[in-house]
Design a protein around this motif. Sequence first.
Motif, PDB file in Angstrom:
ATOM      1  N   ASP A   1     -66.197 -28.581   8.263  1.00  0.00           N
ATOM      2  CA  ASP A   1     -67.306 -28.180   7.394  1.00  0.00           C
ATOM      3  C   ASP A   1     -67.339 -26.662   7.219  1.00  0.00           C
ATOM      4  O   ASP A   1     -67.576 -26.162   6.111  1.00  0.00           O
ATOM      5  N   ALA A   2     -67.103 -25.940   8.315  1.00  0.00           N
ATOM      6  CA  ALA A   2     -67.087 -24.474   8.242  1.00  0.00           C
ATOM      7  C   ALA A   2     -65.959 -24.004   7.329  1.00  0.00           C
ATOM      8  O   ALA A   2     -66.144 -23.087   6.518  1.00  0.00           O
ATOM      9  N   TYR A   3     -64.797 -24.645   7.449  1.00  0.00           N
ATOM     10  CA  TYR A   3     -63.678 -24.279   6.575  1.00  0.00           C
ATOM     11  C   TYR A   3     -64.039 -24.505   5.108  1.00  0.00           C
ATOM     12  O   TYR A   3     -63.793 -23.639   4.261  1.00  0.00           O
ATOM     13  N   ILE A   4     -64.603 -25.647   4.809  1.00  0.00           N
ATOM     14  CA  ILE A   4     -64.963 -25.962   3.424  1.00  0.00           C
ATOM     15  C   ILE A   4     -65.932 -24.915   2.872  1.00  0.00           C
ATOM     16  O   ILE A   4     -65.769 -24.437   1.741  1.00  0.00           O
ATOM     17  N   GLU A   5     -66.892 -24.518   3.670  1.00  0.00           N
ATOM     18  CA  GLU A   5     -67.878 -23.522   3.225  1.00  0.00           C
ATOM     19  C   GLU A   5     -67.230 -22.156   2.992  1.00  0.00           C
ATOM     20  O   GLU A   5     -67.432 -21.527   1.949  1.00  0.00           O
ATOM     21  N   VAL A   6     -66.435 -21.702   3.957  1.00  0.00           N
ATOM     22  CA  VAL A   6     -65.794 -20.385   3.835  1.00  0.00           C
ATOM     23  C   VAL A   6     -64.743 -20.406   2.725  1.00  0.00           C
ATOM     24  O   VAL A   6     -64.664 -19.470   1.920  1.00  0.00           O
ATOM     25  N   ALA A   7     -63.954 -21.447   2.649  1.00  0.00           N
ATOM     26  CA  ALA A   7     -62.912 -21.536   1.619  1.00  0.00           C
ATOM     27  C   ALA A   7     -63.520 -21.527   0.226  1.00  0.00           C
ATOM     28  O   ALA A   7     -62.970 -20.906  -0.693  1.00  0.00           O
ATOM     29  N   ALA A   8     -64.651 -22.178   0.049  1.00  0.00           N
ATOM     30  CA  ALA A   8     -65.311 -22.191  -1.266  1.00  0.00           C
ATOM     31  C   ALA A   8     -65.752 -20.780  -1.650  1.00  0.00           C
ATOM     32  O   ALA A   8     -65.605 -20.364  -2.809  1.00  0.00           O
ATOM     33  N   LYS A   9     -66.266 -20.028  -0.697  1.00  0.00           N
ATOM     34  CA  LYS A   9     -66.686 -18.648  -0.970  1.00  0.00           C
ATOM     35  C   LYS A   9     -65.469 -17.758  -1.262  1.00  0.00           C
ATOM     36  O   LYS A   9     -65.530 -16.887  -2.127  1.00  0.00           O
ATOM     37  N   ILE A  10     -64.395 -17.981  -0.545  1.00  0.00           N
ATOM     38  CA  ILE A  10     -63.160 -17.231  -0.802  1.00  0.00           C
ATOM     39  C   ILE A  10     -62.639 -17.552  -2.196  1.00  0.00           C
ATOM     40  O   ILE A  10     -62.235 -16.653  -2.942  1.00  0.00           O
ATOM     41  N   ASP A  11     -62.660 -18.820  -2.566  1.00  0.00           N
ATOM     42  CA  ASP A  11     -62.198 -19.217  -3.899  1.00  0.00           C
ATOM     43  C   ASP A  11     -62.998 -18.539  -4.998  1.00  0.00           C
ATOM     44  O   ASP A  11     -62.442 -18.151  -6.031  1.00  0.00           O
ATOM     45  N   ILE A  12     -64.289 -18.369  -4.784  1.00  0.00           N
ATOM     46  CA  ILE A  12     -65.128 -17.663  -5.761  1.00  0.00           C
ATOM     47  C   ILE A  12     -64.620 -16.240  -5.944  1.00  0.00           C
ATOM     48  O   ILE A  12     -64.490 -15.741  -7.063  1.00  0.00           O
ATOM     49  N   GLU A  13     -64.300 -15.567  -4.840  1.00  0.00           N
ATOM     50  CA  GLU A  13     -63.832 -14.182  -4.906  1.00  0.00           C
ATOM     51  C   GLU A  13     -62.428 -14.088  -5.507  1.00  0.00           C
ATOM     52  O   GLU A  13     -62.147 -13.192  -6.297  1.00  0.00           O
ATOM     53  N   ILE A  14     -61.557 -15.018  -5.149  1.00  0.00           N
ATOM     54  CA  ILE A  14     -60.206 -15.018  -5.725  1.00  0.00           C
ATOM     55  C   ILE A  14     -60.280 -15.267  -7.227  1.00  0.00           C
ATOM     56  O   ILE A  14     -59.579 -14.621  -8.014  1.00  0.00           O
ATOM     57  N   ASN A  15     -61.150 -16.171  -7.644  1.00  0.00           N
ATOM     58  CA  ASN A  15     -61.318 -16.423  -9.074  1.00  0.00           C
ATOM     59  C   ASN A  15     -61.921 -15.211  -9.777  1.00  0.00           C
ATOM     60  O   ASN A  15     -61.533 -14.911 -10.920  1.00  0.00           O
ATOM     61  N   ALA A  16     -62.828 -14.510  -9.122  1.00  0.00           N
ATOM     62  CA  ALA A  16     -63.388 -13.280  -9.700  1.00  0.00           C
ATOM     63  C   ALA A  16     -62.283 -12.245  -9.875  1.00  0.00           C
ATOM     64  O   ALA A  16     -62.213 -11.561 -10.902  1.00  0.00           O
ATOM     65  N   PHE A  17     -61.402 -12.140  -8.891  1.00  0.00           N
ATOM     66  CA  PHE A  17     -60.274 -11.218  -8.982  1.00  0.00           C
ATOM     67  C   PHE A  17     -59.367 -11.601 -10.152  1.00  0.00           C
ATOM     68  O   PHE A  17     -58.949 -10.745 -10.941  1.00  0.00           O
ATOM     69  N   LYS A  18     -59.064 -12.884 -10.283  1.00  0.00           N
ATOM     70  CA  LYS A  18     -58.206 -13.340 -11.382  1.00  0.00           C
ATOM     71  C   LYS A  18     -58.851 -13.042 -12.735  1.00  0.00           C
ATOM     72  O   LYS A  18     -58.153 -12.692 -13.692  1.00  0.00           O
ATOM     73  N   THR A  19     -60.164 -13.165 -12.825  1.00  0.00           N
ATOM     74  CA  THR A  19     -60.864 -12.838 -14.065  1.00  0.00           C
ATOM     75  C   THR A  19     -60.741 -11.354 -14.377  1.00  0.00           C
ATOM     76  O   THR A  19     -60.513 -10.976 -15.532  1.00  0.00           O
ATOM     77  N   ILE A  20     -60.869 -10.499 -13.357  1.00  0.00           N
ATOM     78  CA  ILE A  20     -60.693  -9.059 -13.553  1.00  0.00           C
ATOM     79  C   ILE A  20     -59.280  -8.777 -14.069  1.00  0.00           C
ATOM     80  O   ILE A  20     -59.088  -7.984 -14.987  1.00  0.00           O
ATOM     81  N   LEU A  21     -58.289  -9.449 -13.482  1.00  0.00           N
ATOM     82  CA  LEU A  21     -56.906  -9.286 -13.939  1.00  0.00           C
ATOM     83  C   LEU A  21     -56.742  -9.718 -15.394  1.00  0.00           C
ATOM     84  O   LEU A  21     -56.137  -9.015 -16.195  1.00  0.00           O
ATOM     85  N   ASP A  22     -57.274 -10.886 -15.705  1.00  0.00           N
ATOM     86  CA  ASP A  22     -57.085 -11.463 -17.034  1.00  0.00           C
ATOM     87  C   ASP A  22     -57.851 -10.731 -18.126  1.00  0.00           C
ATOM     88  O   ASP A  22     -57.467 -10.795 -19.291  1.00  0.00           O
ATOM     89  N   THR A  23     -58.925 -10.068 -17.759  1.00  0.00           N
ATOM     90  CA  THR A  23     -59.734  -9.389 -18.767  1.00  0.00           C
ATOM     91  C   THR A  23     -59.581  -7.875 -18.646  1.00  0.00           C
ATOM     92  O   THR A  23     -58.856  -7.256 -19.417  1.00  0.00           O
TER      93      THR A  23
END
Length: 148
Positions: A105-127
Amino acid sequence: AAQFNFLNTIKHKFEQTQKTIKDIRIIRNQINGLKDKMGDDYPNDLDSMGKKINTKLTEVEEHLYQTKAKSGQDVLNYPIRLNDKLAGVFNAANQHTAPTQSAQDAYIEVAAKIDIEINAFKTILDTDVNVYNKAVREKEIGFIMLKK
């Protein structure tokens, strides 16, 4: 086998996190390096774009990694970030048993938050980074140049 697979999953997410942090720093260094090389000739619009990109990158980086901690004692003054939380889940799951439900459960919670940040980074790259690169190309700024 369950423990091995779970630890590999955590390891993969940690590698993604660390690569994102490294990529953020590379982009920041390239933007700042271009500004340093061009000196007074650095166009104002690129300066403005570069500052906005750096601000966005810093926000993502600071969610993933505690940038203010410089010594072991600093964790008392500055909270741990997602990469350290993920490492904590790895350490908790690295026992001689299958991963517990709370570790999963802890992994799922932390991984979801990490995914949000990685996706934010990818958006910065793409835009933002793409717009910045286009502006650099339009200004026909040389790739190789001496610092002014």
